[in-house]
Design a protein around this motif. Structure first.
Motif, PDB file in Angstrom:
ATOM      1  N   HIS A  82       0.821  -1.213   0.000  1.00 18.29           N
ATOM      2  CA  HIS A  82       0.000   0.000   0.000  1.00 18.29           C
ATOM      3  C   HIS A  82       0.853   1.261   0.000  1.00 18.29           C
ATOM      4  N   LEU A  83       1.832   1.278   0.904  1.00 18.15           N
ATOM      5  CA  LEU A  83       2.658   2.479   1.049  1.00 18.15           C
ATOM      6  C   LEU A  83       3.469   2.741  -0.208  1.00 18.15           C
ATOM      7  N   CYS A  84       4.171   1.693  -0.714  1.00 17.10           N
ATOM      8  CA  CYS A  84       5.035   1.920  -1.891  1.00 17.10           C
ATOM      9  C   CYS A  84       4.206   2.336  -3.097  1.00 17.10           C
ATOM     10  N   SER A  85       3.045   1.716  -3.285  1.00 16.21           N
ATOM     11  CA  SER A  85       2.218   2.050  -4.446  1.00 16.21           C
ATOM     12  C   SER A  85       1.681   3.472  -4.342  1.00 16.21           C
ATOM     13  N   ALA A  86       1.230   3.853  -3.142  1.00 12.93           N
ATOM     14  CA  ALA A  86       0.695   5.205  -2.964  1.00 12.93           C
ATOM     15  C   ALA A  86       1.770   6.253  -3.244  1.00 12.93           C
ATOM     16  N   LEU A  87       2.985   6.002  -2.741  1.00 13.06           N
ATOM     17  CA  LEU A  87       4.086   6.937  -2.984  1.00 13.06           C
ATOM     18  C   LEU A  87       4.438   6.997  -4.471  1.00 13.06           C
ATOM     19  N   ALA A  88       4.446   5.841  -5.114  1.00 18.65           N
ATOM     20  CA  ALA A  88       4.783   5.787  -6.544  1.00 18.65           C
ATOM     21  C   ALA A  88       3.759   6.561  -7.368  1.00 18.65           C
ATOM     22  N   ILE A  89       2.486   6.399  -7.041  1.00 27.02           N
ATOM     23  CA  ILE A  89       1.419   7.085  -7.787  1.00 27.02           C
ATOM     24  C   ILE A  89       1.547   8.598  -7.636  1.00 27.02           C
ATOM     25  N   MET A  90       1.760   9.054  -6.413  1.00 26.24           N
ATOM     26  CA  MET A  90       1.911  10.499  -6.202  1.00 26.24           C
ATOM     27  C   MET A  90       3.128  11.029  -6.958  1.00 26.24           C
ATOM     28  N   ALA A  91       4.206  10.251  -6.942  1.00 25.11           N
ATOM     29  CA  ALA A  91       5.415  10.654  -7.677  1.00 25.11           C
ATOM     30  C   ALA A  91       5.144  10.693  -9.177  1.00 25.11           C
ATOM     31  N   GLU A  92       4.340   9.759  -9.678  1.00 24.28           N
ATOM     32  CA  GLU A  92       4.036   9.723 -11.115  1.00 24.28           C
ATOM     33  C   GLU A  92       3.335  11.010 -11.566  1.00 24.28           C
ATOM     34  N   GLY A  93       2.417  11.490 -10.724  1.00 27.13           N
ATOM     35  CA  GLY A  93       1.744  12.760 -11.039  1.00 27.13           C
ATOM     36  C   GLY A  93       2.738  13.905 -11.120  1.00 27.13           C
ATOM     37  N   ALA A  94       3.677  13.940 -10.167  1.00 26.55           N
ATOM     38  CA  ALA A  94       4.683  15.010 -10.138  1.00 26.55           C
ATOM     39  C   ALA A  94       5.623  14.915 -11.338  1.00 26.55           C
ATOM     40  N   ILE A  95       6.012  13.689 -11.679  1.00 25.94           N
ATOM     41  CA  ILE A  95       6.942  13.494 -12.809  1.00 25.94           C
ATOM     42  C   ILE A  95       6.271  13.899 -14.128  1.00 25.94           C
ATOM     43  N   PHE A  96       4.996  13.587 -14.267  1.00 24.34           N
ATOM     44  CA  PHE A  96       4.263  14.000 -15.464  1.00 24.34           C
ATOM     45  C   PHE A  96       4.271  15.528 -15.585  1.00 24.34           C
ATOM     46  N   GLU A  97       4.086  16.195 -14.466  1.00 21.72           N
ATOM     47  CA  GLU A  97       4.092  17.670 -14.464  1.00 21.72           C
ATOM     48  C   GLU A  97       5.424  18.202 -14.994  1.00 21.72           C
ATOM     49  N   ILE A  98       6.517  17.571 -14.572  1.00 20.38           N
ATOM     50  CA  ILE A  98       7.845  18.031 -15.010  1.00 20.38           C
ATOM     51  C   ILE A  98       8.023  17.792 -16.511  1.00 20.38           C
ATOM     52  N   ILE A  99       7.660  16.584 -16.965  1.00 21.09           N
ATOM     53  CA  ILE A  99       7.845  16.249 -18.385  1.00 21.09           C
ATOM     54  C   ILE A  99       6.995  17.173 -19.271  1.00 21.09           C
ATOM     55  N   TRP A 100       5.776  17.416 -18.855  1.00 20.28           N
ATOM     56  CA  TRP A 100       4.826  18.156 -19.696  1.00 20.28           C
ATOM     57  C   TRP A 100       4.795  19.649 -19.386  1.00 20.28           C
ATOM     58  N   TYR A 101       5.757  20.111 -18.604  1.00 18.49           N
ATOM     59  CA  TYR A 101       5.753  21.516 -18.210  1.00 18.49           C
ATOM     60  C   TYR A 101       5.668  22.453 -19.417  1.00 18.49           C
ATOM     61  N   SER A 102       6.466  22.144 -20.451  1.00 14.84           N
ATOM     62  CA  SER A 102       6.511  23.040 -21.609  1.00 14.84           C
ATOM     63  C   SER A 102       5.328  22.841 -22.560  1.00 14.84           C
ATOM     64  N   PHE A 103       4.497  21.804 -22.297  1.00 11.81           N
ATOM     65  CA  PHE A 103       3.336  21.573 -23.162  1.00 11.81           C
ATOM     66  C   PHE A 103       2.033  22.058 -22.531  1.00 11.81           C
ATOM     67  N   SER A 104       2.173  22.889 -21.512  1.00 16.90           N
ATOM     68  CA  SER A 104       1.000  23.280 -20.734  1.00 16.90           C
ATOM     69  C   SER A 104      -0.141  23.800 -21.596  1.00 16.90           C
ATOM     70  N   PHE A 105       0.188  24.655 -22.531  1.00 23.72           N
ATOM     71  CA  PHE A 105      -0.879  25.290 -23.318  1.00 23.72           C
ATOM     72  C   PHE A 105      -0.705  25.091 -24.817  1.00 23.72           C
ATOM     73  N   ASP A 106       0.486  24.657 -25.219  1.00 24.24           N
ATOM     74  CA  ASP A 106       0.782  24.593 -26.637  1.00 24.24           C
ATOM     75  C   ASP A 106       1.043  23.139 -27.048  1.00 24.24           C
ATOM     76  N   PHE A 107       0.152  22.589 -27.842  1.00 25.43           N
ATOM     77  CA  PHE A 107       0.316  21.201 -28.255  1.00 25.43           C
ATOM     78  C   PHE A 107       0.752  21.109 -29.726  1.00 25.43           C
ATOM     79  N   ASP A 108       1.277  22.209 -30.266  1.00 27.38           N
ATOM     80  CA  ASP A 108       1.705  22.236 -31.661  1.00 27.38           C
ATOM     81  C   ASP A 108       2.833  21.248 -31.943  1.00 27.38           C
ATOM     82  N   ASN A 109       3.658  21.009 -30.897  1.00 25.79           N
ATOM     83  CA  ASN A 109       4.780  20.084 -31.073  1.00 25.79           C
ATOM     84  C   ASN A 109       4.320  18.659 -31.354  1.00 25.79           C
ATOM     85  N   MET A 110       3.067  18.386 -31.121  1.00 26.10           N
ATOM     86  CA  MET A 110       2.579  17.015 -31.284  1.00 26.10           C
ATOM     87  C   MET A 110       1.578  16.884 -32.429  1.00 26.10           C
TER      88      MET A 110
END
Lengths: 133, 216
Positions: B82-110
């Motif tokens: 339970h603990l490891c999965s919960a921590l991993a899930i929360m981290a996944e949300g944060a990591i997605f934010e970092i990766i997609w930071y520059s795509f916040s409003f502009d999806f032209d690159n895709m």
């Protein structure tokens, strides 16, 4: 080079890292039928004839196996200055715990360790070595 | 409609769907012997994260979704870490934010399929591997045992290898999600809150009732 052109390059790099890591992991995997404790190899049957049994309650029910603290004592691996016991799996996974944890831990016939109140990530399976440090 | 309230409802519904898929669908996949972690991340998590990003275009939202999903994962009625999965899930949300930071409003690159596939690979791989690494560090610390860096280093090649399958799944899923988002499906304002809170309530009630029956 624009960001647009870098995206496929990053994707290929990521896939290559994954592929080479998979090849490396496959190459180094240990397939041992014994467990090394304090530089001595033991079969699971030898371990079960050596140390006392214990049953613990976990959140996945009762687990019965060899008492880990007794196993360390009976194999002569106790050292007064040591308090880090590392359990290593055949796939490279390993976890380190203190003596307190050994007192509430077991090694089962299926070659997996359990502790009564720890996160499941400490329940290492397919043990190939117990390192005392 | 109040923008903050609408965003909060979006975080709740997508986070709840994410947590539900981790607890219920993940457990079903696990029982069938399939690589459930890779499938959940490559298909469900990637879909919820990207779809919510495109729909709401609000950086920070996916971090909130990770907190909601991670909290729900603690009540997984089918066991697991339970603990490891919960921590991993929360981290996944944060990591997605970092990766997609520059795509916040502009999806032209895709706009082209190559970049869509590539972003699918990058996002799914890094979210999975990043979550795995974070939980390997934080679980021993939160448990009070202490973190041993050598334990992570020797296991790192296996973690890096484990991201390959979600990465490959992500290559197919992300272009599909982008196609769905182009349908421009809109929900009437009067139905928005009943629908989002209804779906969220279903996810939480389903998981918690099973937890009380079997897990607690």
């Amino acid at each position: 080079m624009g960001k647009e052109k870098l995206i496929p390059v990053f994707a290929i790099a990521v896939l290559l890292i994954g592929c080479f890591s998979a090849l490396y992991v496959n190459a180094i995997e240990v397939d041992s039928k014994t467990i090394e404790i304090n530089n001595t190899e033991y079969t699971i049957n030898q371990i079960f004839s050596l140390a006392n049994m214990r049953t613990i309650i976990t959140d996945e029910g009762e687990k019965t196996g060899v008492a880990l603290d007794d196993l360390i004592i009976k194999t002569g691996s106790v050292c007064s200055s040591c308090n880090a016991y590392t359990f290593k799996s055949k796939d490279g996974y390993q976890q380190t715990v203190t003596w307190d944890y050994l007192e509430k831990g077991v090694l089962t016939q299926e070659n997996r360790i359990y502790f009564s109140d720890s996160a499941h990530s400490f329940w290492v399976k397919d043990i190939v070595e117990i390192e005392v440090g | 409609m109040n923008k903050n309230m609408k965003l909060f409802a979006g975080i709740l519904v997508f986070g709840s769907l994410w947590g539900f898929s981790e607890c219920i669908i993940g457990s079903v996949l696990k029982d069938t012997g399939l690589p459930y972690g890779s499938i959940i991340t490559g298909v469900f998590v990637l879909t919820f994260l990207v779809l919510s990003r495109i729909m709401y275009r609000q950086p920070g939202m996916q971090l909130g979704m990770g907190v909601v999903a991670g909290t729900l994962r603690i009540f997984n009625p089918f066991g697991g870490c339970h603990l490891c999965s919960a921590l991993a899930i929360m981290a996944e949300g944060a990591i997605f934010e970092i990766i997609w930071y520059s795509f916040s409003f502009d999806f032209d690159n895709m706009k082209n399929i190559t970049n869509q596939v590539s972003m699918g690979v990058i996002t799914a791989y890094l979210v999975y591997v990043g979550g795995y690494i974070v939980t390997q560090i934080l679980t021993p610390i939160v448990s009070g045992v202490g973190f041993y860096v050598e334990n992570l280093i020797v296991f790192l090649p296996r973690i890096l290898a484990s991201g390959l399958l979600p990465g490959l799944i992500g290559a197919f899923v992300l272009p599909g999600v982008l196609q769905i988002s182009r349908l421009d499906l809109k929900i009437k304002d009067t139905l928005y809150y009943p629908a989002t809170f209804g779906v969220s309530a279903f996810c939480w009630i389903a998981v918690l009732s099973l937890w009380f029956m079997w897990g607690a």
